[in-house]
Write an enzyme that holds these catalytic residues in place. Sequence first.
Site, PDB file in Angstrom:
ATOM      1  N   HIS B  34     -25.981 -16.365   3.392  1.00 21.41           N
ATOM      2  CA  HIS B  34     -26.789 -15.517   2.519  1.00 21.41           C
ATOM      3  C   HIS B  34     -27.504 -16.359   1.470  1.00 21.41           C
ATOM      4  O   HIS B  34     -27.152 -17.521   1.254  1.00 21.41           O
ATOM      5  CB  HIS B  34     -25.883 -14.509   1.805  1.00 21.41           C
ATOM      6  CG  HIS B  34     -24.854 -15.187   0.947  1.00 21.41           C
ATOM      7  ND1 HIS B  34     -23.697 -15.713   1.492  1.00 21.41           N
ATOM      8  CD2 HIS B  34     -24.820 -15.484  -0.369  1.00 21.41           C
ATOM      9  CE1 HIS B  34     -23.004 -16.284   0.541  1.00 21.41           C
ATOM     10  NE2 HIS B  34     -23.659 -16.182  -0.613  1.00 21.41           N
ATOM     11  N   HIS B 115     -31.048 -21.100  -2.143  1.00 23.34           N
ATOM     12  CA  HIS B 115     -30.376 -21.936  -1.143  1.00 23.34           C
ATOM     13  C   HIS B 115     -29.418 -21.106  -0.291  1.00 23.34           C
ATOM     14  O   HIS B 115     -29.017 -20.014  -0.686  1.00 23.34           O
ATOM     15  CB  HIS B 115     -29.579 -23.045  -1.848  1.00 23.34           C
ATOM     16  CG  HIS B 115     -28.432 -22.522  -2.660  1.00 23.34           C
ATOM     17  ND1 HIS B 115     -28.595 -21.985  -3.929  1.00 23.34           N
ATOM     18  CD2 HIS B 115     -27.103 -22.419  -2.380  1.00 23.34           C
ATOM     19  CE1 HIS B 115     -27.421 -21.607  -4.397  1.00 23.34           C
ATOM     20  NE2 HIS B 115     -26.500 -21.839  -3.476  1.00 23.34           N
TER      21      HIS B 115
END
Lengths: 171, 171
Positions: B34, B115
């Site tokens: 995620h 990220h």
Amino acid sequence: MKYGIAFFPSKELQDLANSYRMRYDPHYALIPPHITLKNPFEAENEELKTITDKLHDISKNHSSIPLNIVKVSSFYPVNNVIYLKIELNSELLNLHSALNSGFFHDNSDYQFVPHITIGQSLSDDEHSDVLGQLRMSKVQHKETIDRFHLLYQLENGSWTVYETFQLGKDC
Amino acid sequence: MKYGIAFFPSKELQDLANSYRMRYDPHYALIPPHITLKNPFEAENEELKTITDKLHDISKNHSSIPLNIVKVSSFYPVNNVIYLKIELNSELLNLHSALNSGFFHDNSDYQFVPHITIGQSLSDDEHSDVLGQLRMSKVQHKETIDRFHLLYQLENGSWTVYETFQLGKDC
């Protein structure tokens, strides 16, 4: 891609189910505790918009569902799955029917027995021991379910939520 | 209850991230791959309706986000997290700002570096070895993100999706 339709009960009930699953269910890490509404099915990316449109139609036309856990039970001798048994009611049955008929044709081999799996892939002896213990614990719980989820499966066997559908709402 | 806001990239990108996470990330089983949009925050059940209303407002007023993975990087020496670095663009920055200001006040100690974590809790030596290897792999990937999710954390540390919010849509 492989999709499934399920709902997640409250955090309280998920925590309870996980206290058993961590010991007795090898699928513990693949998906949170859930109630399956439609068995996994294959669909192409191009079909996804149609599927979610149909699911929005279904969620809009159904209202919240009373969820009543009544006891610990097992699918033995069909298989060694131990589960929290959910009382079947008309709201739940209607939603399940809508998700397993018409466009969403029935892809289940069994009658609908709403449940939360808390143990599986146990040997016959383990199954018998664990079920015997758990049947003595008084598991009773009531809540209301107001949404379900469309999920897809990753290559490692785990499931990711694609979209939420709120019962009785346009979205 | 502890909540978080994140989006899941495509299955293809999740599978790629998991191929690293299964070896290098002890959180592998707690949540699918995620991108965190808002750090975990505490909220009471009574606040949930307000939170989801605000999130619907935000999702309606933002459009799809181009996601561009450019390389493997690391937060070392701050910590030993190795990640797929996502190019920051105005769409992503605007959405992050909306989720970390006003009602959703900023609860992060760091600047936003979008990220996907693929490794963490590694020793300094492991971190250095793994990062050295992964930097040589050409990880480049583009896709578009059209939704984000509100999640809550269970007692075992895993995360369950509460609701999906589609960018540019009323729901």
